[in-house]
Design an enzyme around this catalytic site. Structure first.
Site, short mmCIF file in Angstrom:
data_model
loop_
_atom_site.label_atom_id
_atom_site.label_comp_id
_atom_site.label_asym_id
_atom_site.label_seq_id
_atom_site.Cartn_x
_atom_site.Cartn_y
_atom_site.Cartn_z
N LYS A 17 0.81 -1.22 0.00
CA LYS A 17 0.00 0.00 0.00
C LYS A 17 0.85 1.28 0.00
O LYS A 17 0.71 2.14 0.86
CB LYS A 17 -0.96 0.02 1.20
CG LYS A 17 -1.90 -1.17 1.27
CD LYS A 17 -2.73 -1.12 2.55
CE LYS A 17 -3.63 -2.32 2.67
NZ LYS A 17 -2.92 -3.55 3.05
N ASN A 23 7.80 10.65 -6.39
CA ASN A 23 9.11 10.06 -6.64
C ASN A 23 9.37 8.86 -5.75
O ASN A 23 9.87 7.82 -6.21
CB ASN A 23 10.22 11.11 -6.44
CG ASN A 23 11.58 10.52 -6.73
OD1 ASN A 23 11.88 10.14 -7.86
ND2 ASN A 23 12.42 10.43 -5.70
N GLY A 169 -8.01 -13.44 4.87
CA GLY A 169 -6.88 -13.61 5.77
C GLY A 169 -7.18 -14.47 6.97
O GLY A 169 -7.08 -15.69 6.94
#
Length: 193
Positions: A17, A23, A169
């Site tokens: 994430k 940049n 999960g």
């Protein structure tokens, strides 16, 4: 570890994430691409410049390695968040509206899909088309504990809503027998593990 799993033939979803200045996110996405991952994600709330930089970095890094481009997807609204949680962060919309806004932003900037709850999947499928990937966490088998998830669905509900990939999960990883839990989920979908 990631390289070893990739070399063994596993399709690795690098669920980190990324969310930072363009940049920094571009460099992280390029590094993940060079690892050979199958899918990676960034936060859509990082904005258009960050999303575009991520897309460009993945494309450039994949071309440089000769590997297939990984799926680049954007996290919309975490499945643990409700409208009150969004409001506390200054977002007046309900999760469904914010998810749609962020999904369209991701699509406009060339991403392959988004992470969204299954509650938004049908509307996103209609708005973004059949090729736009929908990855849905918060998947819970019928009767399972929701834990910290606020927007959940069963595996079959998520598939019916248009999800491409399910993230399941704790119902598997914390089960006394993870393999049996996985097989049970497959059976509810009419499939075999």
């Amino acid at each position: 570890m990631v390289r070893e799993l990739v070399d063994r033939g596993f399709r690795v979803f690098l669920d980190l994430k990324f969310h930072d200045i363009p940049n920094t996110v571009a460099q992280a996405c390029a590094a993940a691409t060079r690892l050979g991952v199958w899918m990676l994600n960034v936060h859509a709330s990082g904005g258009p410049a960050m999303l575009a930089a991520a897309r460009e970095a993945v494309d450039r890094a994949a071309a440089g390695t000769g590997r297939a481009k990984p799926h680049l997807i954007a996290v919309t609204v975490l499945t643990s968040l409700r409208a009150a949680d969004l409001s506390a962060t200054g977002i007046a919309d309900v999760p469904e509206a914010q998810v749609l806004r962020l999904a369209k932003l991701a699509q406009t900037n060339g991403l392959d899909g988004v992470v969204c709850s299954s509650r938004e999947a049908a509307k996103l499928r209609a708005a973004c088309g059949p090729q736009f990937l929908l990855v849905t966490p918060g998947i819970r088998p019928a009767g399972a504990d929701a834990h910290d998830q606020a927007r959940t669905a069963t595996p079959s509900e998520a598939i019916a809503a248009g999800a491409d990939y399910l993230v399941i999960g704790r119902p598997i990883t914390q089960a006394p027998d993870p393999q049996a839990a996985l097989e049970s989920i497959y059976r509810t979908l009419g499939r075999t593990a």
